[in-house]
Motif scaffolding. Structure first.
Motif, PDB file in Angstrom:
ATOM      1  N   GLN A  11     -43.082 108.660  39.499  1.00 24.48           N
ATOM      2  CA  GLN A  11     -42.118 109.333  40.372  1.00 24.48           C
ATOM      3  C   GLN A  11     -41.068 108.359  40.890  1.00 24.48           C
ATOM      4  O   GLN A  11     -39.874 108.675  40.948  1.00 24.48           O
ATOM      5  CB  GLN A  11     -42.841 110.011  41.530  1.00 24.48           C
ATOM      6  CG  GLN A  11     -43.649 111.233  41.111  1.00 24.48           C
ATOM      7  CD  GLN A  11     -44.534 111.770  42.215  1.00 24.48           C
ATOM      8  OE1 GLN A  11     -44.191 111.670  43.391  1.00 24.48           O
ATOM      9  NE2 GLN A  11     -45.665 112.338  41.851  1.00 24.48           N
ATOM     10  N   LEU A  14     -38.709 107.463  37.869  1.00 24.54           N
ATOM     11  CA  LEU A  14     -37.818 108.547  37.470  1.00 24.54           C
ATOM     12  C   LEU A  14     -36.800 108.879  38.553  1.00 24.54           C
ATOM     13  O   LEU A  14     -35.712 109.360  38.260  1.00 24.54           O
ATOM     14  CB  LEU A  14     -38.637 109.790  37.119  1.00 24.54           C
ATOM     15  CG  LEU A  14     -39.547 109.663  35.884  1.00 24.54           C
ATOM     16  CD1 LEU A  14     -40.326 110.953  35.653  1.00 24.54           C
ATOM     17  CD2 LEU A  14     -38.738 109.327  34.641  1.00 24.54           C
ATOM     18  N   GLN A  15     -37.162 108.621  39.804  1.00 21.15           N
ATOM     19  CA  GLN A  15     -36.236 108.900  40.898  1.00 21.15           C
ATOM     20  C   GLN A  15     -34.974 108.051  40.769  1.00 21.15           C
ATOM     21  O   GLN A  15     -33.867 108.484  41.115  1.00 21.15           O
ATOM     22  CB  GLN A  15     -36.934 108.632  42.244  1.00 21.15           C
ATOM     23  CG  GLN A  15     -36.168 109.123  43.461  1.00 21.15           C
ATOM     24  CD  GLN A  15     -35.928 110.634  43.421  1.00 21.15           C
ATOM     25  OE1 GLN A  15     -36.769 111.398  42.969  1.00 21.15           O
ATOM     26  NE2 GLN A  15     -34.756 111.056  43.863  1.00 21.15           N
ATOM     27  N   ARG A  18     -32.926 109.820  38.011  1.00 17.41           N
ATOM     28  CA  ARG A  18     -32.684 111.258  38.161  1.00 17.41           C
ATOM     29  C   ARG A  18     -31.258 111.572  38.618  1.00 17.41           C
ATOM     30  O   ARG A  18     -30.611 112.487  38.112  1.00 17.41           O
ATOM     31  CB  ARG A  18     -33.680 111.842  39.161  1.00 17.41           C
ATOM     32  CG  ARG A  18     -33.662 113.361  39.236  1.00 17.41           C
ATOM     33  CD  ARG A  18     -34.463 113.845  40.442  1.00 17.41           C
ATOM     34  NE  ARG A  18     -35.859 113.465  40.363  1.00 17.41           N
ATOM     35  CZ  ARG A  18     -36.811 114.210  39.813  1.00 17.41           C
ATOM     36  NH1 ARG A  18     -36.507 115.373  39.290  1.00 17.41           N
ATOM     37  NH2 ARG A  18     -38.051 113.790  39.789  1.00 17.41           N
ATOM     38  N   GLY A  72     -29.377 112.179  33.999  1.00 24.85           N
ATOM     39  CA  GLY A  72     -30.594 111.707  34.663  1.00 24.85           C
ATOM     40  C   GLY A  72     -31.659 112.784  34.700  1.00 24.85           C
ATOM     41  O   GLY A  72     -32.835 112.548  34.405  1.00 24.85           O
ATOM     42  N   GLN A  73     -31.254 114.012  35.046  1.00 26.80           N
ATOM     43  CA  GLN A  73     -32.199 115.128  35.095  1.00 26.80           C
ATOM     44  C   GLN A  73     -32.707 115.491  33.700  1.00 26.80           C
ATOM     45  O   GLN A  73     -33.859 115.889  33.536  1.00 26.80           O
ATOM     46  CB  GLN A  73     -31.526 116.345  35.740  1.00 26.80           C
ATOM     47  CG  GLN A  73     -31.243 116.137  37.226  1.00 26.80           C
ATOM     48  CD  GLN A  73     -30.515 117.312  37.847  1.00 26.80           C
ATOM     49  OE1 GLN A  73     -30.478 118.399  37.286  1.00 26.80           O
ATOM     50  NE2 GLN A  73     -29.923 117.095  39.008  1.00 26.80           N
ATOM     51  N   VAL A  76     -35.518 113.126  32.859  1.00 27.87           N
ATOM     52  CA  VAL A  76     -36.739 113.508  33.575  1.00 27.87           C
ATOM     53  C   VAL A  76     -37.413 114.684  32.867  1.00 27.87           C
ATOM     54  O   VAL A  76     -38.639 114.714  32.707  1.00 27.87           O
ATOM     55  CB  VAL A  76     -36.422 113.871  35.046  1.00 27.87           C
ATOM     56  CG1 VAL A  76     -37.664 114.444  35.732  1.00 27.87           C
ATOM     57  CG2 VAL A  76     -35.927 112.647  35.801  1.00 27.87           C
TER      58      VAL A  76
END
Length: 451
Positions: A11, A14-15, A18, A72-73, A76
């Motif tokens: 998390q 990936l943050q 993102r 970025g999304q 993810v």
């Protein structure tokens, strides 16, 4: 909790990517370096790690991603999709025989949790699939296993077929099949013997039981805390008996989760169920996509809904809704709701199923104070029926009496009464939400359950 360390690392990694408006190969390379370390630390099979990193890297630097409005999304989403594929893609449901009874063999090493899991599975099949299960005590080498299964059966009010330890497991299973036909049991769950290691005697016995009963499912029960050894165990059993699915136990314990992420990819065998606690209802069908969402902090709404459906009475839910509307909600209703929520499992686990809960300020690393909930119950139970219905009458003398009777303090009694008043105000606000539009609501008093 399983995947705790892996989830936190992934998390966090990936943050960083993102929210990026632009993503280049260097960004992806740096992200995948962190992902690789996280998976290795979680005890994921090295070959699986290499293949996962390679696949995600190839997809993440594709033209469609780089030129998208939210690269970025997109990255993810790729990680989530590949994590889902790694664990099997779609849920692999239990197979039932066209001609009952359906026979399910439970196999595995000693200490993996076969006996308890057999009971949990019987309970789940009765509740979710409306089946009439029969548990069979076929572990004649460990008398305690027979007693344990009988105890589990009594606890669940599910019959257990047992013939003691002076008869062969194959004969026990033969007689159990006859019993199932006589009593119209449509599922027979055979709890077989385990060993501390795989041996020829064990395998031959399992082969004999398999040939006699012709099971629809052969579930290998594996302790998730054994890590990569679980993968080797799965291979050995599959070569001899033919495993149809894996049940991972103790996934709620201090385990890194590597077995769950590796076992499907290495053995080709689906994870069918996961044990997530000691309660007899703490067995869940395994959904790869839901697990991937949990690991990445995206929540698991469907599992949360299923738990609620299993534990909340529909009639009482409608009655409660009417009380909300008429604002006649009492402390008795509050207590009843508290007890129903507790039946759904540990509250910190439920919190993790809520999408975005890890991003809410103050709840990122929240741990629910279960003791606080116990004290709230004690306070309410120390009140008279009249006090629960009309808490406005609770004066200073009554508060002292309630605190003494519940073994708590006057401050805790005051806090509960304030929470209840805040909740009633919130209910009044909610009743006017449709007129006021989509207004953000604050949940008064919620923070008191968290450390």
């Amino acid at each position: 909790m399983a995947f705790e360390g892996l989830a936190e690392r992934l998390q966090g990694t990936l943050q960083k990517i993102r929210g990026k408006g632009k993503v280049n190969e260097a960004d992806v390379k740096e992200m995948m370096r962190e992902v690789r370390f996280a998976l290795i630390e979680a005890d994921v099979n090295l070959k699986v790690v290499r293949e996962f990193v390679k696949k995600v890297s190839e997809l993440a630097v594709g033209q469609d991603v780089m030129k998208s409005l939210t690269p970025g999304q997109q990255v993810v989403k790729i990680v989530k999709d590949e994590l889902t594929n790694l664990m099997g893609g779609e849920q692999d449901p239990i197979q039932f025989s066209r001609k009952p009874p359906t026979v399910i063999m439970m196999i595995g090493l000693q200490g993996a949790g076969k006996t308890t899991t057999s009971g949990k599975l019987a309970s789940l099949l009765r509740k979710r699939h409306n089946k009439k299960p029969l548990l069979v005590a076929a572990d004649v080498y460990r008398p305690a296993a027979i007693e344990q299964l009988i105890t589990v059966g009594k606890q669940l009010t599910i019959p257990v077929f047992s013939r003691g330890t002076d008869i062969s497991p194959v004969e026990i299973v033969r007689q159990a099949m006859e019993e199932a036909e006589r009593e119209h049991h449509d599922v027979v769950i055979v709890d077989t013997a385990g060993r501390l290691h795989v041996d020829e005697e064990l395998m031959q016995e399992l082969t004999d039981i398999h040939e006699l009963s012709k099971p629809e499912e052969v579930f290998l029960v594996v302790d998730a805390m054994t890590g990569q050894d679980a993968v080797n165990v799965a291979k050995n059993f599959d070569e001899t008996v033919g495993v149809t699915g894996v049940v991972l136990t103790k996934l709620d314990g201090d385990t890194r989760g590597g077995a769950a992420l590796s076992i499907r990819a290495v053995t080709g065998k689906p994870i069918k169920f996961i044990g997530v606690g000691e309660r007899m209802d703490a067995l869940e069908a395994f959904h790869p996509e839901r697990m991937a969402s949990r690991i990445l902090g995206m929540g698991d709404v469907m599992s949360l809904i299923e738990r609620a459906q299993d534990n909340v009475d529909d009639g009482k839910a409608k009655e409660l809704e009417e009380k909300f509307r008429s604002q006649s909600f009492t402390l008795d209703d509050f207590l009843e709701q508290l007890q129903q929520v507790k039946q759904m499992g540990p509250l910190d686990e439920l919190l993790k199923m809520m999408p975005g809960a890890n991003k809410i300020k103050g709840l990122e690393n929240a741990q629910v104070d279960e003791g606080q909930m116990g004290r709230v119950e004690a306070v309410i139970q120390s009140m008279t029926p009249t006090e629960r219905a009309t808490p406005d009458i609770i004066n200073a003398n009554r508060r002292r009496r309630i605190a003494k009777g519940s073994g708590t303090s006057i401050q805790e009694v005051n806090r509960l009464l304030k929470q209840f008043e805040d909740m009633k105000k919130m209910m009044k606000q909610m009743s006017g939400m449709q007129q006021k539009g989509n207004k953000k609501m604050r949940m008064p008093g919620l923070d008191s359950f968290f450390k």
